[in-house]
Design an enzyme around this catalytic site. Structure first.
Site, short mmCIF file in Angstrom:
data_model
loop_
_atom_site.label_atom_id
_atom_site.label_comp_id
_atom_site.label_asym_id
_atom_site.label_seq_id
_atom_site.Cartn_x
_atom_site.Cartn_y
_atom_site.Cartn_z
N ASN A 264 0.80 -1.23 0.00
CA ASN A 264 0.00 0.00 0.00
C ASN A 264 0.84 1.28 0.00
O ASN A 264 0.44 2.29 -0.55
CB ASN A 264 -0.99 0.00 1.16
CG ASN A 264 -0.33 -0.10 2.52
OD1 ASN A 264 0.75 -0.66 2.66
ND2 ASN A 264 -0.98 0.44 3.53
N GLY B 292 2.50 -5.21 7.82
CA GLY B 292 1.48 -5.99 7.13
C GLY B 292 0.38 -6.38 8.08
O GLY B 292 0.14 -5.71 9.09
N GLU C 83 4.72 -3.70 12.55
CA GLU C 83 3.66 -2.70 12.45
C GLU C 83 2.53 -3.35 11.67
O GLU C 83 2.67 -3.69 10.50
CB GLU C 83 4.17 -1.44 11.77
CG GLU C 83 5.18 -0.66 12.61
CD GLU C 83 4.67 -0.31 14.01
OE1 GLU C 83 3.44 -0.17 14.19
OE2 GLU C 83 5.50 -0.19 14.92
N CYS D 292 -3.20 1.30 6.79
CA CYS D 292 -3.35 0.70 8.12
C CYS D 292 -3.90 1.71 9.12
O CYS D 292 -4.52 1.34 10.12
CB CYS D 292 -2.03 0.13 8.61
SG CYS D 292 -0.67 1.31 8.66
#
Length: 526
Positions: free
Chosen positions: A194, A270, A291, A325
């Site tokens: 992303n 991820g 993360e 995220c």
């Protein structure tokens, strides 16, 4: 690379030329990209790219293709499917390069990062277009990410010049006590699709600047733009073996990158499930930094500017097609303003143009891949089945030629959402916002904290007391007042709480360098 556009008799042809910094040895076919008539693909010569091991560009027998999520017939490139053989060669190269790189002067390490930043900035427009074509995000975001990556490299080049240990007072006048910060060794960097170049940069730059060597495995959905980062470092003169680049499925090579005895640290961004798997497989002496996922709330108080709050929700929930995220997935609204907020949110969402990110007018691009599309559609159906009211959107878009070969979906807004519903508890990672209504600040905090994640959270209010209390009550690693849940500074620590992170070491900022160093305490008596 410079793109020249010719348009004759409705044929749209892209001719690609190399510029000085790029070498042809790392590409196996001529630099020709798709030829189109209107929006239809006519023919393609697919470029084949290589892994980068011990300073050399290396091929493999098996390959895979990266495609444009806005048009799956548009193949961005063909990339190596690395095996354990290539991974072990890369780790051996990194191990061999480590002693000399660890002893290299900070100024020489900084010079490599700064030169790589120059290369990225000089080619920001072309690289931004490649990023958009490969990942799907809108072109302004693609170009912005390239520039941010260059800034990240420069930031750590500067910070690394003053990153050092401490001197401690003690009662012995003939003794000095200090700490030294030393590199760990070989570091594995595993990154998502992303933010396919900025997330790698905020891991790789501090790793290199503190004297570590790197094995870099990007997502198989976005290998090209990750490749460009390594290419820039190569052109900047990084010594062989200091950074190594392998592409392929995590199911084939992930364990090798994690469990090899020479790997001293693994940094990963991820899903929480993947992070838990890595954390369990890494050895006792392998440091990990994870993360992971988020289910980020935006609280809207009675005194909030409703138009501003709705815009924050749109920006946080639907920019990047909801694939961040830190994206806003829950909006917790005071009951007295819920109706007005819902109207404003729907109105602003209707105004969003959905399409190919390369079009300047597009505000929401496609989802990144078929898995994402399937996942988002399934969650929209789950929301309906659970009894939430789908008040806007949620349809897959296929009705026009622009949409028929891409992963396009309307942003979805659910109302009447109960905190226990799956769409209010589980990470969807797509353009879906759940509106939950509450009667008080205390209830809002209870709902906001009532999930297993704790990455980012925000509140919209004009009351300074409420805002200040929120920063204390909320369980999140990133807390914002009157701003979107998305976005973080390159010079400020970033990370989550609960299942959003291992909560060991933060990324970004000066704190981001701590993960890549170990402390040695030295007592010297005279």
């Amino acid at each position: 690379m410079i793109w020249n556009k010719l348009q004759t008799h409705n044929y749209y042809i892209l001719l690609v030329y190399k510029i000085q910094y790029r070498q042809s040895s790392n590409i196996e076919t001529a630099d020709i990209v798709p030829i189109r008539k209107g929006g239809t693909l006519l023919e393609t010569t697919v470029k084949q790219y290589k892994n980068y091991i011990n300073g050399e560009w290396v091929s493999t027998k098996e390959t895979f293709q990266s495609v444009n999520p806005a048009d799956v017939n548009d193949v961005v490139g063909e990339f190596p499917s690395a095996t354990s053989v290539e991974v072990n060669e890369a780790i051996d190269a990194a191990s061999a390069a480590f002693p000399d790189w660890a002893k290299e002067s900070p100024s020489k390490r900084a010079a490599v990062l700064n030169k790589a930043a120059d290369i990225l900035e000089q080619n920001a427009d072309q690289l931004g277009e490649e990023l958009t074509r490969e990942e799907g995000k809108i072109i302004s975001a693609g170009k912005g990410e390239i520039k941010r990556t260059a800034q990240t490299l420069r930031y750590y080049a500067v910070e690394g010049m003053s990153f050092t240990g401490e001197t401690f007072p003690n009662d012995d006048p003939n003794m000095e006590v200090t700490t030294q910060k030393e590199p760990l060794g070989v570091v594995s960097v595993i990154t998502p699709w992303n933010f396919p170049i900025s997330i790698p940069a905020r891991k790789i730059a501090p790793a290199l600047m503190t004297g570590n060597t790197v094995i870099f495995k990007p997502s198989s959905d976005t290998p090209l733009i990750a490749y460009r980062l390594v290419e820039a470092l190569h052109e900047a003169g990084i010594p062989k073996g200091v950074i190594n680049f392998v592409t392929g499925r995590s199911s084939n090579i992930g364990d090798d990158i994690i469990t090899h005895p020479a790997v001293r640290a693994v940094t990963f961004t991820g899903s929480t499930a993947a992070g838990e798997d890595i954390h369990q497989k890494a050895s006792l002496t392998t440091r990990t930094q994870m993360e992971l996922g988020g289910k980020n709330p935006l609280i809207v108080m009675e005194d909030a500017d409703i138009d501003h709050a709705a815009q924050l929700a749109v920006n946080g929930g639907f920019s990047l097609t909801g694939q961040a995220c830190t994206g806003t997935s829950r909006v917790i609204v005071m009951k007295s303003v819920a109706e007005a907020f819902q109207r404003a949110l729907i109105e602003k969402t209707k105004a969003l143009t959905i399409g190919n990110g390369l079009n300047e007018s597009t505000k929401v691009g496609p989802l990144a891949n078929q898995r994402q599309l399937k996942n988002v559609r399934e969650y929209i159906e789950i929301g309906k089945q659970e009894g939430a009211a789908l008040v806007y959107g949620g349809d897959q878009l296929t009705e026009t030629k622009e949409y028929e070969n891409g992963y396009f979906i309307q942003p979805a807004i659910f109302a009447d959402v109960h905190p226990s519903m799956r769409i209010a508890q589980e990470e969807i990672f797509g353009p879906v916002i759940a509106i939950l209504t509450v009667d008080s600040y205390e209830e809002a905090i209870q709902v906001a904290n009532g999930v297993e994640y704790g990455l980012s959270a925000a509140i919209v209010t004009n009351d300074i007391k409420t805002a200040n209390q929120f920063t204390k009550d909320i369980e999140a690693g990133t807390v914002k007042v009157n701003r979107t849940t998305t976005g973080n500074l390159i010079n400020a620590p970033f990370g989550g709480l609960k299942k959003s992170s291992t909560s060991t070491f933060r990324e970004s900022g000066r704190a981001g360098m701590e993960f890549f160093t170990q402390i040695k305490t030295v007592y010297v008596g005279y």
